[in-house]
Motif scaffolding. Structure first.
Motif, PDB file in Angstrom:
ATOM      1  N   ARG A 194     -20.064   5.571  -9.755  1.00 40.39           N
ATOM      2  CA  ARG A 194     -20.851   6.751 -10.105  1.00 40.39           C
ATOM      3  C   ARG A 194     -22.329   6.377 -10.158  1.00 40.39           C
ATOM      4  O   ARG A 194     -22.693   5.234 -10.409  1.00 40.39           O
ATOM      5  CB  ARG A 194     -20.390   7.308 -11.447  1.00 40.39           C
ATOM      6  CG  ARG A 194     -20.514   6.330 -12.615  1.00 40.39           C
ATOM      7  CD  ARG A 194     -19.867   6.869 -13.865  1.00 40.39           C
ATOM      8  NE  ARG A 194     -20.045   5.964 -15.005  1.00 40.39           N
ATOM      9  CZ  ARG A 194     -19.486   6.145 -16.198  1.00 40.39           C
ATOM     10  NH1 ARG A 194     -18.701   7.199 -16.399  1.00 40.39           N
ATOM     11  NH2 ARG A 194     -19.685   5.281 -17.175  1.00 40.39           N
ATOM     12  N   THR A 195     -23.181   7.373  -9.941  1.00 38.66           N
ATOM     13  CA  THR A 195     -24.612   7.120  -9.917  1.00 38.66           C
ATOM     14  C   THR A 195     -25.341   8.370 -10.394  1.00 38.66           C
ATOM     15  O   THR A 195     -24.718   9.366 -10.774  1.00 38.66           O
ATOM     16  CB  THR A 195     -25.066   6.740  -8.501  1.00 38.66           C
ATOM     17  OG1 THR A 195     -26.439   6.355  -8.522  1.00 38.66           O
ATOM     18  CG2 THR A 195     -24.890   7.907  -7.539  1.00 38.66           C
ATOM     19  N   THR A 196     -26.646   8.307 -10.368  1.00 33.80           N
ATOM     20  CA  THR A 196     -27.485   9.454 -10.710  1.00 33.80           C
ATOM     21  C   THR A 196     -28.324   9.829  -9.501  1.00 33.80           C
ATOM     22  O   THR A 196     -28.362   9.105  -8.497  1.00 33.80           O
ATOM     23  CB  THR A 196     -28.404   9.118 -11.896  1.00 33.80           C
ATOM     24  OG1 THR A 196     -29.267   8.028 -11.526  1.00 33.80           O
ATOM     25  CG2 THR A 196     -27.584   8.718 -13.118  1.00 33.80           C
ATOM     26  N   SER A 209     -10.288  16.483  -5.727  1.00 38.21           N
ATOM     27  CA  SER A 209     -11.440  15.617  -5.470  1.00 38.21           C
ATOM     28  C   SER A 209     -12.507  15.791  -6.542  1.00 38.21           C
ATOM     29  O   SER A 209     -13.045  14.809  -7.073  1.00 38.21           O
ATOM     30  CB  SER A 209     -12.026  15.927  -4.090  1.00 38.21           C
ATOM     31  OG  SER A 209     -11.077  15.701  -3.066  1.00 38.21           O
ATOM     32  N   LEU A 210     -12.808  17.041  -6.864  1.00 41.80           N
ATOM     33  CA  LEU A 210     -13.791  17.293  -7.915  1.00 41.80           C
ATOM     34  C   LEU A 210     -13.286  16.806  -9.276  1.00 41.80           C
ATOM     35  O   LEU A 210     -14.080  16.343 -10.106  1.00 41.80           O
ATOM     36  CB  LEU A 210     -14.112  18.786  -7.980  1.00 41.80           C
ATOM     37  CG  LEU A 210     -14.840  19.366  -6.759  1.00 41.80           C
ATOM     38  CD1 LEU A 210     -15.058  20.866  -6.936  1.00 41.80           C
ATOM     39  CD2 LEU A 210     -16.185  18.670  -6.541  1.00 41.80           C
ATOM     40  N   GLY A 211     -11.963  16.894  -9.497  1.00 47.81           N
ATOM     41  CA  GLY A 211     -11.407  16.393 -10.747  1.00 47.81           C
ATOM     42  C   GLY A 211     -11.578  14.890 -10.891  1.00 47.81           C
ATOM     43  O   GLY A 211     -11.902  14.389 -11.983  1.00 47.81           O
ATOM     44  N   VAL A 212     -11.379  14.156  -9.799  1.00 47.05           N
ATOM     45  CA  VAL A 212     -11.580  12.702  -9.831  1.00 47.05           C
ATOM     46  C   VAL A 212     -13.040  12.370 -10.139  1.00 47.05           C
ATOM     47  O   VAL A 212     -13.331  11.505 -10.978  1.00 47.05           O
ATOM     48  CB  VAL A 212     -11.157  12.072  -8.492  1.00 47.05           C
ATOM     49  CG1 VAL A 212     -11.595  10.617  -8.412  1.00 47.05           C
ATOM     50  CG2 VAL A 212      -9.650  12.177  -8.309  1.00 47.05           C
ATOM     51  N   VAL A 213     -13.951  13.068  -9.486  1.00 43.84           N
ATOM     52  CA  VAL A 213     -15.376  12.821  -9.716  1.00 43.84           C
ATOM     53  C   VAL A 213     -15.753  13.180 -11.154  1.00 43.84           C
ATOM     54  O   VAL A 213     -16.442  12.410 -11.849  1.00 43.84           O
ATOM     55  CB  VAL A 213     -16.228  13.624  -8.717  1.00 43.84           C
ATOM     56  CG1 VAL A 213     -17.715  13.480  -9.037  1.00 43.84           C
ATOM     57  CG2 VAL A 213     -15.938  13.160  -7.290  1.00 43.84           C
ATOM     58  N   HIS A 252     -13.273   5.815 -15.746  1.00 44.13           N
ATOM     59  CA  HIS A 252     -14.227   5.103 -14.900  1.00 44.13           C
ATOM     60  C   HIS A 252     -13.880   3.627 -14.802  1.00 44.13           C
ATOM     61  O   HIS A 252     -13.921   3.032 -13.715  1.00 44.13           O
ATOM     62  CB  HIS A 252     -15.644   5.269 -15.457  1.00 44.13           C
ATOM     63  CG  HIS A 252     -16.646   4.370 -14.801  1.00 44.13           C
ATOM     64  ND1 HIS A 252     -17.169   3.267 -15.425  1.00 44.13           N
ATOM     65  CD2 HIS A 252     -17.191   4.398 -13.571  1.00 44.13           C
ATOM     66  CE1 HIS A 252     -18.014   2.662 -14.619  1.00 44.13           C
ATOM     67  NE2 HIS A 252     -18.037   3.329 -13.486  1.00 44.13           N
ATOM     68  N   ALA A 253     -13.517   3.003 -15.930  1.00 40.08           N
ATOM     69  CA  ALA A 253     -13.172   1.581 -15.915  1.00 40.08           C
ATOM     70  C   ALA A 253     -11.923   1.326 -15.073  1.00 40.08           C
ATOM     71  O   ALA A 253     -11.869   0.344 -14.315  1.00 40.08           O
ATOM     72  CB  ALA A 253     -12.965   1.085 -17.341  1.00 40.08           C
ATOM     73  N   TYR A 254     -10.930   2.208 -15.165  1.00 37.19           N
ATOM     74  CA  TYR A 254      -9.696   2.037 -14.389  1.00 37.19           C
ATOM     75  C   TYR A 254      -9.979   2.170 -12.890  1.00 37.19           C
ATOM     76  O   TYR A 254      -9.544   1.325 -12.084  1.00 37.19           O
ATOM     77  CB  TYR A 254      -8.659   3.067 -14.818  1.00 37.19           C
ATOM     78  CG  TYR A 254      -7.408   3.049 -13.967  1.00 37.19           C
ATOM     79  CD1 TYR A 254      -6.434   2.084 -14.176  1.00 37.19           C
ATOM     80  CD2 TYR A 254      -7.223   3.993 -12.965  1.00 37.19           C
ATOM     81  CE1 TYR A 254      -5.288   2.055 -13.388  1.00 37.19           C
ATOM     82  CE2 TYR A 254      -6.087   3.970 -12.174  1.00 37.19           C
ATOM     83  CZ  TYR A 254      -5.126   3.000 -12.393  1.00 37.19           C
ATOM     84  OH  TYR A 254      -3.997   2.974 -11.599  1.00 37.19           O
TER      85      TYR A 254
END
Length: 289
Positions: free
Chosen positions: A54-56, A110-114, A124-126
């Motif tokens: 993930r990023t900004t 897809s949006l749910g994963v993001v 996120h760690a997993y």
């Protein structure tokens, strides 16, 4: 003069009719292509977040953006399947209603994963430990991920083939049976997935000289010329071995390329071996065939 104008108008009319046949210029099919772009964007975002974390908006790297754009183009092309037939561009046509019904869950997933990746540090760690490109081979669950991805691809492929056949005015039942009958075309992809499983389930060194090839690759660009390796002094004095030797350049060259592609990490070090392992079952199948 009037003949030339008439010929030009005929060509324009034929061009418009061709665009209509492939769905461009038709409002209904324009909605289809717009929805396919939404699906591709959602899928590309999920793939990029999984592989590059993930990023900004201000923290996007060049690799992150390149992954997003390339994934979008690949997914959109996979759905539309642009091709040239009789010197004309042809694109898959879909019915808008069934397309929305069957593909909306894909976009939402897809949006749910993001969303889960950004909202939950645990998720996120997993995902980071299993899918981040630099650590993708360091988790013991990787052998389970390859078959899961293969079955997911087969399911999405079935959805596309069903929708594509329904776009050709075929009923749902006939379209599903046609899609099932076309499953053998996925055999090469299954062979490649089998090769990926074999190539990544257990990583080991080629031999004790693997680290020397790695050092040769690193030294190639650091010292400015192709490096040599000094022999142990005892082997020189008592065994009559040469004082130094030079490694064959193929593997160091491949390592240099993969290090530049994915970074100086475990994936970069083993990628040449993984690619060879993935292609081996397909090569054997083609040789036997």
């Amino acid at each position: 003069m009037s003949t030339k104008v008439g010929n030009a108008l005929d060509r324009v009319g034929e061009h418009r009719r061709h665009l209509s046949r492939i769905g461009i210029g038709d409002s209904a099919h324009s909605l289809v292509f717009a929805w396919l772009a939404v699906i591709a964007a959602c899928g590309a975002l999920a793939v990029t977040v999984l592989l590059f974390d993930r990023t900004t908006v201000t923290g996007m790297t060049r690799g992150w953006l390149c992954s997003l754009v390339l994934s979008f183009l690949m997914i959109y092309s996979w759905w539309t399947q642009p091709r040239v037939s009789d010197r004309r561009l042809c694109i898959n046509r879909y019915q808008f209603g069934p397309l929305i019904l069957l593909t909306a869950p894909l976009a939402l997933a897809s949006l749910g994963v993001v969303g889960a990746t950004y909202a939950s540090d645990g998720v996120h760690a997993y995902l980071f430990s299993n899918f981040y490109y630099a650590r993708i081979l360091s988790n013991s669950s990787w052998p389970l991920i390859v078959p899961a991805l293969l079955f997911a691809y087969v399911g999405i492929w079935m959805i596309r083939e069903l929708l594509r056949r329904m776009g050709l005015t075929v009923g749902p039942k006939e379209g599903f049976l046609d899609a099932v009958a076309a499953l053998p075309v996925l055999f090469p992809w299954g062979v490649l997935a089998f090769g990926a499983l074999l190539a990544t389930v257990s990583l080991s060194m080629i031999n004790v000289n693997f680290w020397r090839y790695w050092a040769t690759s690193d030294g190639w660009f650091v010292v400015g010329h192709y490096p040599s390796t000094l022999t142990d002094i005892l082997h020189v004095e008592k065994g009559g071995v040469s004082k130094y030797f030079i490694s064959f350049p193929l593997l160091p060259a491949m390592l240099s390329a993969t290090f530049g592609l994915v970074g100086h990490n475990l994936l970069g070090a083993y990628l040449p071996l993984i690619v060879a392992g993935i292609l081996l079952p397909l090569a054997v199948f083609l040789a036997v065939r």
